[in-house]
Design a protein around this motif. Structure first.
Motif, PDB file in Angstrom:
ATOM      1  N   UNK A 122      -2.289  10.655   8.551  1.00  0.00           N
ATOM      2  CA  UNK A 122      -3.548  11.236   7.585  1.00  0.00           C
ATOM      3  C   UNK A 122      -3.360  11.033   5.840  1.00  0.00           C
ATOM      4  N   UNK A 123      -1.946  11.769   5.516  1.00  0.00           N
ATOM      5  CA  UNK A 123      -1.997  12.041   4.946  1.00  0.00           C
ATOM      6  C   UNK A 123      -1.565  11.248   3.502  1.00  0.00           C
ATOM      7  N   UNK A 124      -0.890  10.468   4.348  1.00  0.00           N
ATOM      8  CA  UNK A 124      -0.381   8.367   3.691  1.00  0.00           C
ATOM      9  C   UNK A 124      -1.721   8.107   2.930  1.00  0.00           C
ATOM     10  N   UNK A 125      -2.771   8.013   3.966  1.00  0.00           N
ATOM     11  CA  UNK A 125      -3.674   7.108   4.070  1.00  0.00           C
ATOM     12  C   UNK A 125      -4.603   8.021   3.249  1.00  0.00           C
ATOM     13  N   UNK A 126      -4.354   8.864   3.163  1.00  0.00           N
ATOM     14  CA  UNK A 126      -5.323   9.564   1.911  1.00  0.00           C
ATOM     15  C   UNK A 126      -5.045   9.373   0.506  1.00  0.00           C
ATOM     16  N   UNK A 127      -3.772   9.666   0.285  1.00  0.00           N
ATOM     17  CA  UNK A 127      -2.841   8.938  -1.377  1.00  0.00           C
ATOM     18  C   UNK A 127      -3.455   7.300  -1.020  1.00  0.00           C
ATOM     19  N   UNK A 128      -2.923   6.288  -0.468  1.00  0.00           N
ATOM     20  CA  UNK A 128      -3.107   4.777   0.104  1.00  0.00           C
ATOM     21  C   UNK A 128      -4.405   4.522  -0.358  1.00  0.00           C
ATOM     22  N   UNK A 129      -5.420   4.903  -0.128  1.00  0.00           N
ATOM     23  CA  UNK A 129      -7.371   4.746  -0.605  1.00  0.00           C
ATOM     24  C   UNK A 129      -6.802   4.906  -1.804  1.00  0.00           C
ATOM     25  N   UNK A 130      -6.158   5.553  -2.821  1.00  0.00           N
ATOM     26  CA  UNK A 130      -5.810   5.070  -4.178  1.00  0.00           C
ATOM     27  C   UNK A 130      -5.226   3.853  -4.877  1.00  0.00           C
ATOM     28  N   UNK A 131      -4.145   4.053  -4.346  1.00  0.00           N
ATOM     29  CA  UNK A 131      -2.697   2.330  -4.548  1.00  0.00           C
ATOM     30  C   UNK A 131      -4.340   1.475  -4.315  1.00  0.00           C
ATOM     31  N   UNK A 180      -3.428  14.489  18.058  1.00  0.00           N
ATOM     32  CA  UNK A 180      -4.759  14.280  18.423  1.00  0.00           C
ATOM     33  C   UNK A 180      -5.438  13.938  17.209  1.00  0.00           C
ATOM     34  N   UNK A 181      -5.766  15.065  16.155  1.00  0.00           N
ATOM     35  CA  UNK A 181      -6.506  14.955  14.869  1.00  0.00           C
ATOM     36  C   UNK A 181      -6.087  14.667  14.411  1.00  0.00           C
ATOM     37  N   UNK A 182      -5.090  14.676  13.758  1.00  0.00           N
ATOM     38  CA  UNK A 182      -3.676  14.068  12.753  1.00  0.00           C
ATOM     39  C   UNK A 182      -4.167  12.651  12.808  1.00  0.00           C
ATOM     40  N   UNK A 183      -3.903  12.030  13.884  1.00  0.00           N
ATOM     41  CA  UNK A 183      -4.409  10.468  14.112  1.00  0.00           C
ATOM     42  C   UNK A 183      -5.618  10.375  13.360  1.00  0.00           C
ATOM     43  N   UNK A 184      -6.409  11.221  14.470  1.00  0.00           N
ATOM     44  CA  UNK A 184      -8.215  10.784  14.241  1.00  0.00           C
ATOM     45  C   UNK A 184      -8.805  11.419  13.184  1.00  0.00           C
ATOM     46  N   UNK A 185      -8.122  12.099  11.970  1.00  0.00           N
ATOM     47  CA  UNK A 185      -8.543  11.967  10.709  1.00  0.00           C
ATOM     48  C   UNK A 185      -7.770  10.846   9.984  1.00  0.00           C
ATOM     49  N   UNK A 186      -6.520  10.461  10.089  1.00  0.00           N
ATOM     50  CA  UNK A 186      -6.272   9.087   9.750  1.00  0.00           C
ATOM     51  C   UNK A 186      -6.762   7.844  10.045  1.00  0.00           C
ATOM     52  N   UNK A 187      -7.383   8.070  11.280  1.00  0.00           N
ATOM     53  CA  UNK A 187      -9.019   6.945  11.467  1.00  0.00           C
ATOM     54  C   UNK A 187      -9.470   6.494  10.358  1.00  0.00           C
ATOM     55  N   UNK A 188     -10.148   7.801  10.415  1.00  0.00           N
ATOM     56  CA  UNK A 188     -11.654   8.550   9.977  1.00  0.00           C
ATOM     57  C   UNK A 188     -10.820   8.089   8.327  1.00  0.00           C
ATOM     58  N   UNK A 189     -10.349   8.261   7.808  1.00  0.00           N
ATOM     59  CA  UNK A 189      -9.608   7.758   6.309  1.00  0.00           C
ATOM     60  C   UNK A 189      -9.630   6.396   6.654  1.00  0.00           C
ATOM     61  N   UNK A 190      -9.131   6.114   7.277  1.00  0.00           N
ATOM     62  CA  UNK A 190      -8.950   4.145   7.095  1.00  0.00           C
ATOM     63  C   UNK A 190     -10.235   3.416   7.345  1.00  0.00           C
ATOM     64  N   UNK A 191     -11.343   4.351   8.029  1.00  0.00           N
ATOM     65  CA  UNK A 191     -12.486   3.631   7.966  1.00  0.00           C
ATOM     66  C   UNK A 191     -12.754   3.498   7.084  1.00  0.00           C
ATOM     67  N   UNK A 192     -13.271   4.543   6.871  1.00  0.00           N
ATOM     68  CA  UNK A 192     -13.505   4.695   4.841  1.00  0.00           C
ATOM     69  C   UNK A 192     -13.048   3.957   3.818  1.00  0.00           C
ATOM     70  N   UNK A 193     -12.346   3.960   3.406  1.00  0.00           N
ATOM     71  CA  UNK A 193     -11.493   3.118   2.520  1.00  0.00           C
ATOM     72  C   UNK A 193     -11.797   1.575   3.042  1.00  0.00           C
ATOM     73  N   UNK A 194     -11.399   1.258   4.329  1.00  0.00           N
ATOM     74  CA  UNK A 194     -12.037   0.028   4.824  1.00  0.00           C
ATOM     75  C   UNK A 194     -13.486  -0.632   4.686  1.00  0.00           C
ATOM     76  N   UNK A 195     -13.645   0.085   4.262  1.00  0.00           N
ATOM     77  CA  UNK A 195     -15.551  -0.402   4.275  1.00  0.00           C
ATOM     78  C   UNK A 195     -15.841  -0.503   2.776  1.00  0.00           C
ATOM     79  N   UNK A 196     -15.205   1.109   2.139  1.00  0.00           N
ATOM     80  CA  UNK A 196     -15.549   0.860   0.603  1.00  0.00           C
ATOM     81  C   UNK A 196     -14.312  -0.782   0.127  1.00  0.00           C
ATOM     82  N   UNK A 197     -13.675  -0.744   0.726  1.00  0.00           N
ATOM     83  CA  UNK A 197     -13.335  -2.539  -0.096  1.00  0.00           C
ATOM     84  C   UNK A 197     -13.635  -3.205  -0.040  1.00  0.00           C
ATOM     85  N   UNK A 198     -15.539  -3.660   0.713  1.00  0.00           N
ATOM     86  CA  UNK A 198     -15.961  -4.516   0.752  1.00  0.00           C
ATOM     87  C   UNK A 198     -16.420  -5.014  -0.354  1.00  0.00           C
TER      88      UNK A 198
END
Length: 198
Positions: A122-131, A180-198
């Motif tokens: 979850x932490x990685x995907x939060x900062x990877x969004x910037x990358x 459970x919620x860490x991976x859920x948060x990671x999924x939420x962040x992944x989905x958000x970033x994925x949509x923003x890259x469209x």
């Protein structure tokens, strides 16, 4: 469920501490290193089953982690190096504290590994969004401030009211929640970033 949204409300109480730290010439990097040392101490104290002292060390880690950014903003000394150091220390803090809990035998290791991977992803995907050009994104159901407060509460509950439900104590249930919620948060962040890259 993130405590970061309450930051503006506690700023008025926090500002005197920030000014005191500045008068004492405590730099943001010094506070970051202090947070690193406190987290390492917390991990060791959990490992040796000294839960009360471990909780105190987690509280010191949380305090220093909040102070370093606040001092940097107040003194206008934010830098890429400071930001990089802060994020590296935060990840090591997560590793130290969670590993200390399950390495002690307080929690079985599969749940500990689930928690650790959930927190790190979850932490990685939060900062990877910037990358990838989207900008940092810390949304989701479980932030770092939440985790630290919950660890302190579960640690205190373990001391004051030891309880086992389905073979898991307070810290066991907490790490399961982190997983459970860490991976859920990671999924939420992944989905958000994925949509923003469209």
């Amino acid at each position: 469920m993130t405590l970061d949204q309450f930051r503006p409300h506690v700023k008025v109480y926090f500002d005197p501490l920030v000014r005191f730290a500045i008068r004492c010439r405590l730099t943001p990097n010094v506070l970051t290193i202090a947070a690193f040392i406190a987290s390492a101490a917390a991990g060791l104290l959990f490992y040796f089953r000294l839960e009360l002292w471990a909780v105190i060390a987690v509280a010191i880690n949380a305090f220093c982690d909040a102070m370093d950014g606040a001092v940097a903003r107040e003194t206008k000394s934010q830098s890429l190096r400071g930001d990089f150091l802060d994020h590296a220390v935060d990840r090591y803090a997560d590793i130290f504290i969670i590993t200390g809990i399950f390495a002690s035998g307080l929690v079985i290791w599969p749940i500990g590994v689930l928690a650790l991977t959930g927190v790190l992803m979850s932490s990685y995907l939060g900062t990877q969004a910037q990358a990838v050009g989207v900008g940092r994104y810390y949304g989701g159901v479980l932030g770092r401030a939440d985790r630290l407060v919950l660890i302190m509460l579960a640690g205190i509950a373990t001391i004051v009211y030891p309880l086992t439900i389905f073979s898991l104590n307070w810290l066991g249930w907490l790490l399961l929640l982190f997983g459970v919620f860490g991976h859920l948060t990671a999924f939420q962040r992944f989905a958000y970033v994925w949509r923003k890259m469209e």
